[in-house]
Design a protein around this motif. Structure first.
Motif, short mmCIF file in Angstrom:
data_model
loop_
_atom_site.label_atom_id
_atom_site.label_comp_id
_atom_site.label_asym_id
_atom_site.label_seq_id
_atom_site.Cartn_x
_atom_site.Cartn_y
_atom_site.Cartn_z
N VAL A 143 5.44 -3.26 2.15
CA VAL A 143 5.81 -3.04 0.75
C VAL A 143 6.45 -1.67 0.64
CG1 VAL A 143 4.89 -2.72 -1.55
CG2 VAL A 143 3.97 -4.50 -0.11
N GLY A 199 -3.86 0.13 3.95
CA GLY A 199 -4.30 -0.75 2.89
C GLY A 199 -5.05 -1.96 3.38
N SER A 225 -8.92 -4.38 -1.75
CA SER A 225 -8.61 -3.12 -1.08
C SER A 225 -9.55 -2.84 0.07
CB SER A 225 -8.68 -1.96 -2.08
OG SER A 225 -8.37 -0.74 -1.46
N ARG A 270 -1.77 0.04 -2.71
CA ARG A 270 -1.11 -1.27 -2.91
C ARG A 270 -2.15 -2.39 -3.02
NH1 ARG A 270 4.26 0.20 -3.95
NH2 ARG A 270 4.94 1.69 -2.36
N PRO A 318 -1.45 0.37 -11.38
CA PRO A 318 -2.57 -0.07 -10.53
C PRO A 318 -3.93 0.44 -11.00
CG PRO A 318 -0.72 0.60 -9.19
CD PRO A 318 -0.37 0.97 -10.59
N ASP A 370 1.41 -6.80 -5.13
CA ASP A 370 1.58 -6.13 -3.84
C ASP A 370 1.07 -6.99 -2.70
OD1 ASP A 370 2.77 -3.78 -4.75
OD2 ASP A 370 0.84 -2.79 -5.09
N ILE A 385 2.64 -0.01 3.93
CA ILE A 385 2.63 0.12 2.47
C ILE A 385 3.25 1.43 2.00
CG2 ILE A 385 0.66 -1.45 2.19
CD1 ILE A 385 -1.15 0.99 1.84
N ARG A 410 -2.46 3.70 -6.62
CA ARG A 410 -1.04 3.37 -6.43
C ARG A 410 -0.70 3.32 -4.94
NH1 ARG A 410 -0.73 6.67 -11.05
NH2 ARG A 410 -0.35 8.56 -9.82
#
Length: 576
Positions: free
Chosen positions: A575, A158, A475, A501, A309, A506, A71, A498
């Motif tokens: 990502v 993440g 998350s 992600r 986010p 995302d 991420i 942020r």
């Protein structure tokens, strides 16, 4: 004096338990156990292997997984810099060492974690390595020994790190099905996602003397509850008293105890046929990997792709957001609630029971928060206790016996972090739910409707299809928690949001989420009826194709889905 100081430091070591100054060679001869107070110092993975396996027998697994930064995580330093420093400081490639060896002449596969490497955290590469060790055990028809030492899932990767809990658990499930022994050895410390998955869902759980284990760490529990913790809380003896481990073994006796377990397993019944064996059931044979369902097909609504986010986190937590009971009243029909875990509790943070979706009976299970302060307090803010996870597990198994599909609605900041929850086996309850879902022979569709917080969310989200509302979040850790650990203070929570992600777009790009369910203009709480209709339509569309899939195929595909969340996919599909 100054010239000899470094040599003196190498010769002597101060015990962390009793502060006695110990001669280093004597301490090493005593297996790094203080001869004065019995405190067990932490061991590196190489030292642990030297103590446990037959000399010269260890063979590491070939082909270490590729480096991953799935991420592009950056806090005060980029994640790759942390990996480089950890490798330089430990001499290891990752936080686990895996391979095959013999103990007392008995063959086994081993995965030994090392807390020195980023706190032994569970990331994609670690999950991949432990899964490969389990797969090697299955191929070789030998037991698997897991030695755990971890602070939990690796937040810098993440939600993909969260997926490793399911990936490794399903590898353990395959060994269970094959009749092969699995043993976890809990060492100090074992917490978070590791405790709530493979550390506690093996056949035998051994705690080394002095080890601590739990889902939530002591600092978190004190912060949340404002209470002093009981003496000896989460220690090996505490775990034994509360029925969470099979035995507590001092380090000097650990090898002999493992040898005895391996000998007993070898003398038992012949293991069931494994993958590739002509007698193996079709459901156990390996099949080619493929892209996750929905990957590469952008189903994100136009208004949910570029939002802030942190603003999304606040929307996901809005008290007016529809709850599980709201959806059961509007998206489903004829809900009949079923209570209790049949073991002594009925957690109000989890509701479940029978309902109909367009006339078809389904089992619906979800977290329940509430809208008012009184409701939130009564429902423990949607944070399930072990009784809640065990109630959910009972209803899942009931659905499987009745041939009903399961729909789960996920909205929780995380599992209950209280003292009582730890005493009742929170980590093991989550682990068993994850393990059961990997083998449940009925369709499972999960919907992240609000907050998808850590292992408490994953316990209801190991599914054939995972849907997510446009303004929901999912998350490995809360932004506030991440900021408190990796940034100077909690005011960095927007930055952490942020970096993690955690939004639907995302997670859709990562393949964790199959489809994003649109919300009305504003958010779900601005038009609950329209949101409920969208959820109903999305669940129906994703559930119908699963109803005709044979159970064995369903389970195999679900396992394929989570097996793909390893280092190879993270390296290729991160990502940016």
């Amino acid at each position: 004096m100054t010239a000899t100081a470094p040599r003196e430091e190498q010769l002597w070591s101060r015990c962390a338990g009793c502060a006695t100054l110990l001669y280093r060679k004597r301490l090493r001869r005593n297996l790094d156990v203080c001869p004065e107070c019995g405190a067990h110092a932490r061991l590196s993975a190489p030292d642990r292997l030297r103590q446990l396996v037959d000399p010269g027998s260890f063979r590491p697994l070939p082909d270490p997984p590729a480096d991953v930064d799935p991420i592009g995580f950056v806090d005060v330093v980029p994640y790759p810099h942390r990996l480089t420093a950890a490798r330089a400081g430990t001499g290891l490639g990752e936080a686990v060492v895996c391979g095959t060896a013999t103990l007392g002449g008995h063959p086994a596969a081993l995965a030994v974690m090392d807390f020195r490497f980023l706190g032994g955290s569970l990331g994609c590469a670690v999950g991949e390595l432990i899964t490969r060790a389990a797969e090697r055990a299955l191929d070789d028809r030998v037991p698997l020994i897991l030695v755990t030492a971890s602070g939990g899932a690796r937040m810098q990767e993440g939600v993909l790190s969260l997926m490793q809990m399911a990936t490794v658990s399903q590898a353990v499930a395959a060994l269970r099905e094959a009749g092969l022994l699995t043993v976890s050895v809990l060492t100090d410390p074992t917490y978070g996602g590791v405790a709530a998955s493979f550390a506690t869902n093996t056949d035998v759980v051994v705690a080394e003397s002095g080890a601590r284990m739990g889902f939530a760490g002591p600092r978190v529990i004190r912060q949340v509850t404002g209470r002093a913790l009981p003496e000896g809380f989460q220690t090996a003896d505490f775990l034994l008293r509360h029925g969470q481990v099979d035995m507590v073994v001092p380090r000097r006796a650990l090898r002999a105890r493992l040898v005895a377990l391996l000998a007993a397993a070898r003398g038992g019944r012949t293991p069931a046929p494994g993958p590739g064996d002509p007698a193996a059931p079709a459901a156990r044979r390996p099949v080619p990997r493929q892209q996750p369902a929905g990957a590469g097909r952008d189903t994100a609504p136009a208004d949910a792709t570029d939002g802030d986010p942190w603003a999304t986190v606040r929307l996901a937590r809005h008290p007016g957001r529809p709850t599980t009971l709201d959806y059961l009243d509007s998206a489903f029909d004829g809900f009949v609630e079923l209570h209790g875990d049949r073991l002594g509790g009925d957690c109000p943070a989890v509701v479940g029971g029978l309902a109909r979706l367009d006339g078809r009976p389904v089992m619906v299970i979800g977290h329940q928060k509430g809208h008012t302060t009184a409701e939130l307090v009564a429902r423990n803010f949607g944070m399930a206790s072990p009784a809640g996870h065990r109630k959910a597990l009972r209803l899942m198994r009931l659905a499987a016996r009745w041939g009903l599909p399961v729909v789960t609605l996920v909205d929780t900041p995380g599992a209950d972090p209280g003292v009582g929850a730890e005493e009742q086996g929170q980590a093991a309850a989550i682990a068993e739910s994850i393990l059961a879902l990997t083998v449940l022979p009925t369709p499972v569709v999960a919907v992240i409707t609000g907050e998808g917080g850590s292992g408490g969310a994953l316990a209801l989200a190991v599914a054939d299809r995972v849907l997510m509302l446009a303004h929901a979040v999912y998350s490995v850790i809360s932004p506030e928690g991440c900021a408190a650990i990796l940034w100077p203070d909690r005011s960095a929570a927007p930055q952490a949001a942020r970096a993690l992600r955690l939004t639907a777009p995302d997670l859709h790009r990562l393949g964790v989420v199959d489809e994003i369910v649109p919300e009305p203009p504003g958010a779900a709480h601005d038009d609950p009826e329209a949101t409920a209709a969208a959820v109903r339509d999305a669940v129906r569309a994703n559930l119908l194709p699963l109803l005709d899939v044979p159970p064995a195929t369903l389970v195999r595909r679900r396992r394929q889905r989570f097996r793909r969340f390893g280092a190879a996919r993270a390296a290729a599909g991160g990502v940016r």
